[in-house]
Write an enzyme that holds these catalytic residues in place. Structure first.
Site, PDB file in Angstrom:
ATOM      1  N   HIS A  22      13.995  61.884 -46.044  1.00 32.60           N
ATOM      2  CA  HIS A  22      14.355  61.815 -47.330  1.00 32.60           C
ATOM      3  C   HIS A  22      14.475  60.407 -49.134  1.00 32.60           C
ATOM      4  O   HIS A  22      15.412  59.737 -48.268  1.00 32.60           O
ATOM      5  CB  HIS A  22      15.090  62.850 -47.253  1.00 32.60           C
ATOM      6  N   GLU A  47      21.739  64.537 -45.145  1.00 33.73           N
ATOM      7  CA  GLU A  47      21.820  66.688 -44.639  1.00 33.73           C
ATOM      8  C   GLU A  47      22.220  65.665 -43.823  1.00 33.73           C
ATOM      9  O   GLU A  47      22.496  65.093 -42.664  1.00 33.73           O
ATOM     10  CB  GLU A  47      20.634  67.070 -44.125  1.00 33.73           C
ATOM     11  N   HIS A  59      13.099  61.417 -39.141  1.00 36.46           N
ATOM     12  CA  HIS A  59      13.743  61.986 -38.382  1.00 36.46           C
ATOM     13  C   HIS A  59      12.681  62.827 -38.210  1.00 36.46           C
ATOM     14  O   HIS A  59      12.077  63.336 -38.627  1.00 36.46           O
ATOM     15  CB  HIS A  59      15.081  62.916 -38.841  1.00 36.46           C
ATOM     16  N   ARG A  74       6.232  63.460 -45.186  1.00 34.23           N
ATOM     17  CA  ARG A  74       6.056  63.675 -44.608  1.00 34.23           C
ATOM     18  C   ARG A  74       4.973  62.358 -43.599  1.00 34.23           C
ATOM     19  O   ARG A  74       4.189  61.412 -44.362  1.00 34.23           O
ATOM     20  CB  ARG A  74       5.158  64.998 -44.565  1.00 34.23           C
TER      21      ARG A  74
END
Length: 320
Positions: free
Chosen positions: A103, A120, A178, A198
């Site tokens: 991200h 996150e 991740h 992605r």
């Protein structure tokens, strides 16, 4: 504003990697065999949460914030973010591995997408015996190594793959490569953003025979190529708020509850409770509200005094 703990209709998302544990384990009203996500509290565009209980049932979270910004968000959160609700809360069921992704940070996300970045954290609610997560690189890498490994199909060999078990916590700063592995149920707290790059998707095809889009070039300058210490150790003192993660975007505490706790909040931030085990009741003046595993509750900032009691494990989230 009439003050009470708010709940919302879950926003359920079918995913190629999803399963049925959100129903069997967390009692979500799923109807498919591939439900991967339950968005519990969201103001992402086109996925805004609708209140499910009490006087404001049927209103969207955005509507309530616009009507009572200080009371819902808190004085300091409102100063910082205006009428924007800054966090997104989810439960995820990974029947299969999720894609390997990254991200962007706030600066890059704002420049490219007019969005927040996506810092996150994960709390592992359930993990099969062979469950794994990917968090960052095994050793310091580089853009050149990243591109070369993607060309020759060896990218996954660069990554730090960890076996996981229930109760473990991972903090994923923006830029951390991740992936959630198969056989896990995760509670996820993140900035309000749906921006994901992605990188690798295990050559999967969807029901129509198509592979999913990759974002290898976009990810190039979003990645942190250093190693990271993503796993967080934390205390588990009973009937106490134990700090798990404290970052500029949110603070998350762990509460192992087995008796009554009294809370007095400062009205500067809303608080969210995610029930990750057991059940409990919240007492506001003479009103009682009952909750169990899989429930997510938004405490408006103006609701400054209340009690909880029961036998449960709770994540307590606010902005400090």
């Amino acid at each position: 504003m009439k003050l009470y703990p708010l709940q919302f209709n879950p926003i359920l998302k079918d995913r190629i990697w999803g399963g049925t544990k959100l129903k069997s384990y967390l009692n979500k009203p799923i109807t498919s065999e591939i439900t991967g996500e339950s968005w519990e509290i969201s103001t992402v565009a086109h996925d805004v949460s609708i209140i499910s209980n009490g006087n404001y049932a049927g209103k969207s979270l955005n509507e309530l914030i616009n009507e009572f910004p200080d009371s819902v968000l808190g004085t300091e959160v409102y100063k910082k973010f205006g009428n924007q609700f800054p966090l997104l809360f989810k439960y995820l069921d990974a029947r299969e591995d999720l894609s390997i992704q990254v991200h962007p940070n706030d600066e890059l996300a704002q420049k490219r997408h007019h969005s927040f970045g996506k810092t996150e954290m994960w709390y592992v609610m359930q993990a099969d015996s062979n469950a794994k997560l990917i968090v960052g690189f095994k050793e310091k890498s580089s853009p050149e190594e990243y591109l070369k490994s993607n060309e020759n199909g060896t990218f996954i060999e660069l990554l730090d793959i960890k076996k996981v078990k229930k109760g473990e916590v991972f903090f994923l700063a923006t830029g951390t490569v991740h992936a959630i592995g198969a056989g896990t149920v995760i509670a996820e707290i993140q900035q309000t953003s749906d921006i994901t790059y992605r990188i690798y998707d295990f050559d999967r095809i969807d029901a129509r025979g198509n592979t999913r889009e990759l974002h290898i070039d976009l990810a190039l300058d979003a990645i942190n190529y250093d190693t990271v210490e993503a796993q967080k150790e934390y205390s588990k003192i009973e009937n106490s708020s134990n700090i798990m993660v404290d970052c500029p975007y949110f603070t998350t505490n762990f509460i192992p509850l087995n008796e009554e706790m009294n809370f007095t909040k400062n009205k500067e931030s809303f608080t969210v409770y995610m029930c990750v085990e057991g059940s409990f009741e919240l007492i506001l003046q003479n009103e009682k509200y009952n909750y169990s595993i899989g429930d997510t509750i938004l405490i408006p900032a103006a609701m400054s005094e209340f009690k909880i009691k029961g036998v449960a494990s709770l994540l307590e989230i606010y902005i400090s």
